[in-house]
Design an enzyme around this catalytic site. Sequence first.
Site, PDB file in Angstrom:
ATOM      1  CG  PHE A   1       0.826  21.612  17.445  1.00 35.90           C
ATOM      2  CD1 PHE A   1       1.124  20.345  16.978  1.00 35.90           C
ATOM      3  CD2 PHE A   1      -0.436  22.128  17.211  1.00 35.90           C
ATOM      4  CE1 PHE A   1       0.194  19.602  16.274  1.00 35.90           C
ATOM      5  CE2 PHE A   1      -1.390  21.390  16.518  1.00 35.90           C
ATOM      6  CZ  PHE A   1      -1.073  20.118  16.045  1.00 35.90           C
TER       7      PHE A   1
ATOM      8  NE  ARG B   1      -1.414   2.152   3.057  1.00 31.09           N
ATOM      9  CZ  ARG B   1      -0.556   2.970   3.626  1.00 31.09           C
ATOM     10  NH1 ARG B   1      -0.051   3.995   2.961  1.00 31.09           N
ATOM     11  NH2 ARG B   1      -0.170   2.770   4.874  1.00 31.09           N
TER      12      ARG B   1
ATOM     13  CD  GLU C   1       1.902   9.125   4.634  1.00 35.27           C
ATOM     14  OE1 GLU C   1       0.680   9.349   4.535  1.00 35.27           O
ATOM     15  OE2 GLU C   1       2.523   8.386   3.847  1.00 35.27           O
TER      16      GLU C   1
END
Length: 397
Positions: free
Chosen positions: A396, A100, A376
């Site tokens: 963050f 994939r 990712e």
Amino acid sequence: MKTSTSTPRPLDLIDLDTVLSESEKAVRDAVNQVCRRSVLPYVADWFERGELPAVRELAKEFGAMGLLGMHLDGYGCAGMSAVDYGLACLELEAADSGIRSLVSVQGSLAMFAIWRWGTEEHKQEWLPRMAAGEAIGCFGLTEPDHGSDPSNMRTRARRVGSDWVLDGAKMWITNGSIADVAVVWANAGAENGGIRGFVVPTDTPGFAAVDIKHKMSLRASVTSELTFDDVRLPAAAVFPDVRGLKGPLSCLNEARFGIVWGAMGAARSAFDAAVTYATQRHQFGRPIAGFQLTQAKLAQMNAELSNGMLLALHLGRLKDRCGLRPDQVSIGKLNNVTKALEICRTARTILGANGISLEFPVMRHANNLESVLTYEGTVEMHTLVVGQALTGQSAFR
């Protein structure tokens, strides 16, 4: 009140097939068949050897089917729906996450970047060949010291006359050493727009790619380190209309959508192996499927698999209708990869010692998903994306 008279099927207990169109099922079945023919008989051996020897042949076979860049329009691409693409990713990852990844990096990262941000010349030069599997692409964003924080990347692009010159390195790049073209993101400095994207033919002097060895995950996949030593490119190599992280993040969202589906393919394969094994393995004079603890595991695994499939399908329908926000993609990847990993780990316990053998797909999928969990976008990054969407507060930094 209507009551269904259909027979329960362990791999689709909620009858998801009934809400798929005939063309969607045809796409799924075609990818399933090519995986059964060209991947499943060999992938355990590829994994054990840590190689993907048939990568060029697979790329051409997938290209002939229209799988590469299948959700893009024009330039030899199939122009299919997000759900079609998701179902393809499901079947590809049910075979192996590395397979994939080959398709995902080609279509959703390298090809999508060129299709979305490239010039017409870029598109004409690369997309038809990439769609056919005759040229392979890679996507250079992650660096040895910068993964979750690409804004601080160290790869630099500088102007020399009318040309660009790249220096730096990228790490964990799928397809890197076999690629014909690399989409590379580099910091060009504030005076040149900050982070810029470049189309880099891999035969350009100064470009090098070395395979990463000793992986315990995604072993049936080509993973490389890229280095750029005074890589000189013409002015036309740069993506003209995108600056900053908008470019690479738009590509990552395309690939993450495929992961939402693909992770469920790995989970389905492990669950199928667990159900089959439980009905065949006898202990204390009966199949272990007849014991309550085993049934509790199978029921919970099936519930998570069904929920993940429903989430993937909903996001696919939404993407086809009006597009997805980044936080919606993050919810999908965060939930489906973590749940798929739990399903694989539980399946391993049902298979007992056999669960660690490559005679069964379970440990291979579990090991692969350890990479899918963090590439990712790590669990932490997607958690913070969702958290910001919920609260309006960025956490963050």
